[in-house]
Design an enzyme around this catalytic site. Structure first.
Site, PDB file in Angstrom:
ATOM      1  N   TYR A 102      33.510  14.234 -13.679  1.00  0.00           N
ATOM      2  CA  TYR A 102      34.462  15.229 -13.176  1.00  0.00           C
ATOM      3  C   TYR A 102      35.299  14.676 -12.023  1.00  0.00           C
ATOM      4  CZ  TYR A 102      31.577  18.753 -15.643  1.00  0.00           C
ATOM      5  OH  TYR A 102      30.878  19.466 -16.577  1.00  0.00           O
ATOM      6  N   HIS A 127      24.671  13.596 -19.633  1.00  0.00           N
ATOM      7  CA  HIS A 127      25.841  14.435 -19.930  1.00  0.00           C
ATOM      8  C   HIS A 127      26.089  14.558 -21.434  1.00  0.00           C
ATOM      9  CE1 HIS A 127      29.914  15.780 -18.036  1.00  0.00           C
ATOM     10  NE2 HIS A 127      29.565  16.548 -19.045  1.00  0.00           N
TER      11      HIS A 127
END
Length: 271
Positions: free
Chosen positions: A43, A101
């Site tokens: 991110y 992830h």
């Protein structure tokens, strides 16, 4: 303790929030009462999230912070150092939850390698718990064979009224693995749905509150994102809304497989 007991079921996601927007959003969320913040290496906002947490003055023990290891770090050489870098950016000694992830290591490393390294990070005290994200039933089975189901704190996957992910959720429930649903609003799509809006109107609340209530009614955690204080407040209030069995069933019936997160390295999803 179970995930439900240790992780606030309603958290704030930070996907697509960058720079000052990420900082301001997390700062507002903490001011409004959120204590569960979700970020990820990819991110690019761990530093801003960390600064907002530091500036909040909230005791570390009151917070539940999650970050996620990206695909190119899923190996013995890079995973541990990547977590140390994340902690430096977050200004934390540990995270509460560290997730894989995606089950998509950049160089095809075996799951045994990167899950063993995740367990090593936990042993070193850099995370309290470990888990996975975007794992299918087949991948969860493999992970269970490697770690044992009790070591998998959660599987964070896309869940909303247009993608109920029922097959995966049922398997996880059978194994005692908690589900965290991301993108609960399907990038705003479900907030315009006539069924959801009708239920919201009947209750005198917003569509967002109904969706949050639906996710929580199914025993999932959920991590909606917002940059506006009013929406952060509304999302938080969703935890106070009770839905009837009929209302839950009507929302369940909206499932149409409308997946929002499907990068080219996605696994072969469960139907």
């Amino acid at each position: 303790m179970t995930p439900q007991q240790t992780m606030p079921q309603l958290g704030m996601g930070t996907f697509r929030l960058e720079g000052d927007v990420a900082y301001d959003s997390v700062k507002m969320a903490l001011e409004e009462g959120y204590r569960h913040i979700d970020t990820a290496q990819i991110y690019g906002n761990e530093a801003e999230v960390g600064q907002a947490i530091a500036d909040s003055g909230i005791a570390r023990a009151e917070l539940f912070v999650t970050t996620k290891v990206w695909n190119d770090k899923l190996n013995n050489a890079a995973l541990l150092d990547s977590v140390k870098e994340s902690l430096q950016k977050l200004q934390l000694d540990y995270v509460d939850l560290l997730l894989v992830h995606w089950p998509s290591p950049a160089n095809g490393e075996p799951m045994q390698e990167y899950l063993s390294e995740m367990a090593n990070v936990k042993t070193q005290g850099l995370t309290r718990e470990i888990g996975v994200s975007n794992f299918t039933v087949a991948q969860l089975k493999e992970a269970i064979d490697i770690l044992g189901a009790s070591e998998i704190f959660t599987n964070q996957v896309e869940v909303h009224p247009y993608l109920t992910n029922t097959t995966l959720r049922q398997f996880a429930a059978e194994q005692g693995i908690h589900i965290t649903g991301y993108m609960p609003f399907a990038v705003g799509k479900v907030l315009k749905d006539e069924t959801i809006r009708a239920i919201a109107k009947d209750k005198g609340v917003s569509a967002a509150e109904v969706v949050i209530a639906w996710e929580l009614a199914h025993g999932m955690a959920t991590i909606p994102s917002s940059t506006k204080r009013k929406n952060l407040q509304t999302n938080l209030n969703g935890a106070n809304i009770s839905l009837t069995d009929d209302e839950i069933a009507r929302i369940d019936a909206l499932n149409c497989g409308d997946r929002q997160a499907a990068p080219d390295f996605s696994p072969e999803w469960d139907v």
